[in-house]
Enzyme design. Sequence first.
Site, PDB file in Angstrom:
ATOM      1  N   ARG A  20      27.505  39.991  44.051  1.00  0.00           N
ATOM      2  CA  ARG A  20      27.871  38.425  43.813  1.00  0.00           C
ATOM      3  C   ARG A  20      26.968  37.401  44.682  1.00  0.00           C
ATOM      4  O   ARG A  20      27.150  36.248  43.912  1.00  0.00           O
ATOM      5  CB  ARG A  20      28.949  38.208  44.288  1.00  0.00           C
ATOM      6  CG  ARG A  20      30.204  39.500  43.453  1.00  0.00           C
ATOM      7  CD  ARG A  20      31.385  39.206  43.696  1.00  0.00           C
ATOM      8  NE  ARG A  20      31.457  40.053  44.899  1.00  0.00           N
ATOM      9  CZ  ARG A  20      32.844  39.553  45.686  1.00  0.00           C
ATOM     10  NH1 ARG A  20      33.775  38.756  45.224  1.00  0.00           N
ATOM     11  NH2 ARG A  20      32.759  40.520  46.710  1.00  0.00           N
ATOM     12  N   ASN A  38      33.232  40.366  40.579  1.00  0.00           N
ATOM     13  CA  ASN A  38      34.039  41.839  40.161  1.00  0.00           C
ATOM     14  C   ASN A  38      34.640  41.827  39.127  1.00  0.00           C
ATOM     15  O   ASN A  38      35.843  40.866  39.218  1.00  0.00           O
ATOM     16  CB  ASN A  38      34.586  42.629  41.709  1.00  0.00           C
ATOM     17  CG  ASN A  38      33.095  42.639  42.477  1.00  0.00           C
ATOM     18  OD1 ASN A  38      32.112  42.577  41.902  1.00  0.00           O
ATOM     19  ND2 ASN A  38      34.004  42.932  43.822  1.00  0.00           N
TER      20      ASN A  38
END
Length: 93
Positions: A20, A38
Site C-alpha cells: 500500500r 487491504n
Amino acid sequence: MNFNAEWYNLTGKVQGVGCRHATLTKARALGVTGYVTNCRDGSVEILAQGSDIAVNNLIAWCEVGVPCTEGLTVTVGEDEADDIYLDFSIVQS
C-alpha cells in the site's frame, strides 16, 4: 487529456509487505488520485483516477510487480462509481 478511472485488485502475497505504501508513493508521483486498501480476503484493492497515461502507467507498474510482493496477479476493471477523489490515500480497512 482524457480522464480515466480504473479499479484493480492485487492478489498474492500483497499484505504486510509494504504494497500500500509503495502504491501510494507511485500514484502520487504520477499524479493519480484515488485510494489503496487491504481487503478481508488478503488482496489489495486500488482505485485510480487521472489521465489515461498516468492511470495506465500505474497499472503497468503494478503488473510488473509492486516491490516486495510475491505471486502477484492483477485484475483490472473500470470504476463505475461517480466518486471523484482529490488525492491518493491509504484507506484503512
